[in-house]
Structure formats: structure tokens, C-alpha cells
Enzyme design. Structure first.
Site, PDB file in Angstrom:
ATOM      1  N   SER A 192      33.006 -27.159   9.846  1.00  0.00           N
ATOM      2  CA  SER A 192      31.875 -27.784  10.523  1.00  0.00           C
ATOM      3  C   SER A 192      31.808 -27.229  11.938  1.00  0.00           C
ATOM      4  CB  SER A 192      32.051 -29.308  10.576  1.00  0.00           C
ATOM      5  OG  SER A 192      31.094 -29.901  11.438  1.00  0.00           O
ATOM      6  N   TYR A 207      37.307 -36.951  12.416  1.00  0.00           N
ATOM      7  CA  TYR A 207      36.562 -35.948  11.656  1.00  0.00           C
ATOM      8  C   TYR A 207      36.565 -34.613  12.393  1.00  0.00           C
ATOM      9  CZ  TYR A 207      32.699 -33.391   9.516  1.00  0.00           C
ATOM     10  OH  TYR A 207      31.934 -32.425   8.899  1.00  0.00           O
ATOM     11  N   LYS A 211      38.264 -31.040  10.991  1.00  0.00           N
ATOM     12  CA  LYS A 211      37.556 -29.775  10.773  1.00  0.00           C
ATOM     13  C   LYS A 211      38.133 -28.652  11.637  1.00  0.00           C
ATOM     14  CE  LYS A 211      34.872 -30.993   7.479  1.00  0.00           C
ATOM     15  NZ  LYS A 211      35.076 -30.418   6.129  1.00  0.00           N
TER      16      LYS A 211
END
Length: 303
Positions: A192, A207, A211
Site C-alpha cells: 500500500s 495497518y 504494509k
């Protein structure tokens, strides 16, 4: 001379002439069309985790559109994986593709919880039993949640890392175990843009960190397996208009405006915008590319 005064055979020739001219023109256009065959996924066996929905499904669809006829759609629920597999076949054999028939495709749905190494191994065993090998793998399974750092429940953090980080590692490692004896293959981890920037205004620290781990994991594995024929890269999308994202933004138009205003191209990405990148990384077109991040974010990370 009026057409009606010509012999019947001559009248038929006159009527068919424009049709024949159009067919010849179409054939000539196709003959002149140029493309790099290395971008083809024909004759490759592929696996896409998280392939039943969202970006994972779009990656699987891009592979099929690029010639892949042997594919395992891997997802948490068997019924959803099988349904997505059938949908891919149906789409490939739609009226707009008259040259394709269902028997040309062998697309299967496979149940797998990527957070479990044993489940990943079982999914690969089923795929290898069906196809005999695997050439290109996309580790797309992942989750995102928005909690402030103080409020994030520990069990949710652990689940996120188990899927996003451990799941990517298990998927890549098992792929390499099968690819190396066969001479190599391509592994694409889905990261991402959040691995490079801090998203605003939503709080999502675990998160983002997960990533970032996936991005560095791809580089590390690429170095470890480079001389063994296995390439490992990471595809990092920006804000994409998946079905889930559309549902969320339907109730928060201000958030949509914020994301769009922070993206230099002035819009969010469509899932189809990732098709070229995933096919590039999964095909022979990227044969000398490994340990690389391909970011598709409309320029978000530039500023």
C-alpha cells in the site's frame, strides 16, 4: 447500370462487396496490431489470495484477460472462492468473447486462512495437485481497520498482523518452495502507499506499519531468492474505489473530497487502474525486476 439489371451472381457480389471490404479491413488492422508478448499470462499457472472480492478479484480478472487459463482463486470461504472462480470463467466466455469456451479454462476456488501456515500449505498442495506447478503468485489477502492508537483492541491488532504480515510471508515462502525446484517464478506482495506515508485523516497505525513490513519483506526475500530464479516485488495501490470503499464513502463525502484533494491527479483510482501493473509484475515482462515497489497512487506520495 442499375443493380437489378445485373445477373443474380453479379448482384450478390455487389451486395457482399462492402461486407468483404469491412472484413478485410478488420483483418488488416489486427495484422498490423503490435504488442509485447512478454506481457501475456498464457500458459502460466497463477494463485491469487484474497481473490474472491475487491482488489484480489481484479488481479485475478487481469490475469485471465491477459491469457491466463489456469488459476487458483484463494479465499477464506470456499463458497466465495468457487463463486468468484466461476464468475471469472463466465466473464471470459461472455458474448463479447465468442472465441472462448468454458472448457478452455481451469479456474478453481480454494479455501484458505492465510494467517495459518498449515492452511496455506494445504491450499498450495491442492493447487499443485490440480495444475502440477505454480508460476505466478499474488498475495493480496489483507484487512484494514481504523482505530486510534489508544483505542485499538489488542486482539484486532494481532489479527491484522497475522493476515497482512504473516499471511504474506507464508504465501511467499510456500510459493518459493514450489517455484525453486521448478526453475523459478514471480511473487507479488500487495502492499500500500501507506507503507511510505501516513494516511490522513483516518487513524490506522497498525495497518500502515503492517504494509511497511510487507514492502521490506518483498525486498528482503528478493535478495534471498534472486539467484534461485524467484522474483519478489510489491504492488502498492493508493486510494482505490472498491465496492467496500464506495460503501464507506457514500456516507462520508467529505472524506472522499479530502482523499481526492490530496491526490495530484484529483481522483481516486479505479480497480482496473491496477491491471497493467499486476500483469507486468506477474509476467515475463518484468523478468529482470525484483525487490521493487510499483506504486499506483495517482501521485499521492509525491507530495
Amino acid at each position: 447500370m442499375a443493380t437489378s439489371l445485373l445477373p443474380r451472381s453479379a448482384r450478390v457480389a455487389v451486395v457482399l462487396a462492402p461486407h468483404r471490404a469491412r472484413l478485410m479491413s478488420t483483418a488488416q488492422s489486427r495484422a498490423k496490431a503490435k504488442f509485447l508478448p512478454d506481457f501475456s499470462m498464457a500458459n502460466k499457472v497463477a494463485i491469487v489470495t484474497g481473490g474472491a472480492r475487491g482488489l484480489g478479484y481484479e488481479f485475478a480478472r487481469a490475469f485471465v484477460r491477459s491469457g491466463c487459463t489456469q488459476l487458483a482463486v484463494v479465499d477464506l470461504k470456499l463458497e466465495e472462492a468457487q463463486s468468484a472462480a466461476q464468475e471469472l470463467v463466465n466473464t471470459a466466455c461472455s458474448p463479447s468473447h465468442p472465441d472462448s469456451k468454458p472448457s478452455d479454462y481451469k479456474i478453481i476456488g480454494v479455501e484458505c486462512d492465510v494467517s495459518s501456515e498449515r492452511s496455506v500449505q494445504k491450499a498450495y498442495a491442492e493447487t499443485i495437485e490440480t495444475f502440477g506447478r505454480v508460476d505466478s503468485v499474488v498475495a493480496s489477502a489483507g484487512i484494514v481497520e481504523n482505530y486510534s492508537a489508544f483505542d485499538y483492541p489488542f486482539d484486532r491488532i494481532k489479527r491484522l498482523y497475522d493476515i497482512n504480515v504473516h499471511g504474506a510471508f507464508f504465501t511467499a515462502r510456500e510459493a518459493a518452495r514450489h517455484m525453486i525446484p521448478a526453475g523459478g517464478g514471480a511473487i507479488t506482495l500487495v502492499g500500500s502507499m501507506s507503507s511510505s506515508i501516513v494516511n490522513i485523516p483516518q487513524p490506522q497505525t497498525p495497518y500502515n506499519a503492517s504494509k511497511a513490513a510487507v514492502k521490506h519483506m518483498a525486498a528482503s526475500l528478493a535478495v534471498e531468492w534472486a539467484k534461485k530464479g524467484v522474483r519478489v516485488n510489491v504492488l502498492s495501490p493508493g486510494y482505490m474505489l472498491t465496492k467496500l470503499t464506495k460503501t464507506i464513502l457514500a456516507h462520508d463525502q467529505e472524506l472522499k473530497k479530502t482523499w481526492e484533494s490530496l491526490t495530484p491527479m484529483g481522483r481516486m483510482g479505479e480497480p482496473e487502474d491496477l491491471a497493467g501493473a499486476i500483469v507486468f509484475l506477474g509476467s515475463d515482462a518484468s523478468r529482470f525486476v525484483t525487490g521493487t515497489e510499483v506504486r499506483v497512487d495517482g501521485g499521492y506520495c509525491i507530495i
